[in-house]
Scaffold this active site. Structure first.
Site, PDB file in Angstrom:
ATOM      1  N   GLU A 103       0.824  -1.209   0.000  1.00 48.63           N
ATOM      2  CA  GLU A 103       0.000   0.000   0.000  1.00 48.63           C
ATOM      3  C   GLU A 103       0.863   1.265   0.000  1.00 48.63           C
ATOM      4  O   GLU A 103       0.475   2.297   0.534  1.00 48.63           O
ATOM      5  CB  GLU A 103      -0.970  -0.011   1.186  1.00 48.63           C
ATOM      6  CG  GLU A 103      -1.997  -1.130   1.089  1.00 48.63           C
ATOM      7  CD  GLU A 103      -3.295  -0.851   1.815  1.00 48.63           C
ATOM      8  OE1 GLU A 103      -3.544   0.300   2.210  1.00 48.63           O
ATOM      9  OE2 GLU A 103      -4.085  -1.803   1.966  1.00 48.63           O
ATOM     10  N   HIS A 130      -5.066   2.194   0.845  1.00 49.69           N
ATOM     11  CA  HIS A 130      -4.361   3.102  -0.048  1.00 49.69           C
ATOM     12  C   HIS A 130      -4.246   2.525  -1.450  1.00 49.69           C
ATOM     13  O   HIS A 130      -3.912   1.351  -1.618  1.00 49.69           O
ATOM     14  CB  HIS A 130      -2.953   3.387   0.500  1.00 49.69           C
ATOM     15  CG  HIS A 130      -2.954   4.003   1.865  1.00 49.69           C
ATOM     16  ND1 HIS A 130      -3.248   3.268   2.997  1.00 49.69           N
ATOM     17  CD2 HIS A 130      -2.712   5.271   2.275  1.00 49.69           C
ATOM     18  CE1 HIS A 130      -3.192   4.070   4.048  1.00 49.69           C
ATOM     19  NE2 HIS A 130      -2.865   5.282   3.642  1.00 49.69           N
ATOM     20  N   LYS A 188     -10.054   5.679   6.923  1.00 52.60           N
ATOM     21  CA  LYS A 188      -9.123   6.445   6.082  1.00 52.60           C
ATOM     22  C   LYS A 188      -8.947   5.795   4.713  1.00 52.60           C
ATOM     23  O   LYS A 188      -8.697   4.596   4.621  1.00 52.60           O
ATOM     24  CB  LYS A 188      -7.759   6.550   6.769  1.00 52.60           C
ATOM     25  CG  LYS A 188      -6.725   7.319   5.965  1.00 52.60           C
ATOM     26  CD  LYS A 188      -5.371   7.312   6.661  1.00 52.60           C
ATOM     27  CE  LYS A 188      -4.361   8.084   5.807  1.00 52.60           C
ATOM     28  NZ  LYS A 188      -3.100   7.368   5.669  1.00 52.60           N
TER      29      LYS A 188
END
Length: 253
Positions: free
Chosen positions: A86, A143, A170
């Site tokens: 990530e 991510h 997130k």
């Protein structure tokens, strides 16, 4: 939205909070960086343990963590080991990743721990539960350094993080067009309406800079700013970020 309050800092309320990452490779670099960042007065600091050359060594990482905690004093600290899958600096086995995060949580030196929600989905929920039992908050993360998923996929991923029991959700993506930036912002607004938990989103690189600034409007509760060195493409220097966020806040009030 319910806020997450850490040492008097309320994440999910008012101006997006500024987090500055520490990305030094050696003990000496990290200490110098922490001392410099402390003087920048961020809302909280992230230690990117994967950037540390001995980051996978749990014993050395925990000793480094103690030193950072002492330098930062009362500034809230986020512990992150970003895996290479990530966008991080090092690879790590699932077993070592879980052990490192659990040992960090037990030290009492961190306030918030980043857990990559999709690193091993069979273990994510139980890992988050154990970390929270140690008295820390958990930020689930995901991510994408090569693309921006569809709006539907981004929302679905954040909803999964929510179900896993994270305190903060997130998501970071890489845009290839202005439309990708708009997709990320749309997904953020949609997720803000679907959860009571603070959401952190960002579109990286130059194309995505706007996403780091407009969180008070879109619903992103934290923005990451560069201290000595940026930890991801598109991060704005911390002082410039603070001035811009304040100007935008004044226009909302």
């Amino acid at each position: 939205m319910k806020t997450v309050e850490i040492k008097g800092i309320k994440i999910g309320e008012g101006i997006p909070k500024i987090c500055i990452p520490l990305t030094g490779k050696t003990r000496e670099e990290i200490i110098k960086e922490a001392e410099t960042v402390k003087n920048m007065e961020p809302d909280f600091v992230e230690w990117r343990a994967d950037c540390y050359e001995e980051g996978k060594n749990s014993e050395n990482s925990l000793e480094m963590l103690k030193t950072i905690h002492c330098v930062l004093d009362k500034i809230p600290l986020l512990f992150t080991f970003r895996t290479d899958k990530e966008g991080g600096s090092q690879s790590i086995t699932c077993e070592d990743y879980v052990n490192l995060l659990e040992n960090a949580a037990k030290t009492g030196f961190v306030d918030l721990i980043d857990v990559e929600a999709f690193f091993d989905t069979d273990r994510t929920e139980s890992l988050m539960k154990r970390l929270k039992e140690c008295g820390v908050y958990v930020a689930a993360s995901n991510h994408h350094f090569d693309r921006t998923p569809s709006i539907e996929e981004m929302v679905k991923r954040m909803e999964t993080m929510d179900r896993f029991g994270a305190d903060i959700l997130k998501l970071a993506v890489m845009p290839k067009s202005d439309e990708d930036l708009m997709s990320l912002l749309t997904a953020t607004v949609m997720m803000k309406r679907r959860t009571e938990k603070p959401v952190i989103t960002m579109s990286m690189g130059k194309t995505g800079v706007l996403s780091r600034l407009c969180g008070e409007a879109s619903g992103s509760a934290v923005t990451f700013a560069a201290g000595i060195k940026a930890s991801a493409p598109g991060q704005i220097p911390a002082e410039r970020m603070r001035r811009t966020l304040q100007l935008l806040h004044e226009s909302f009030t």
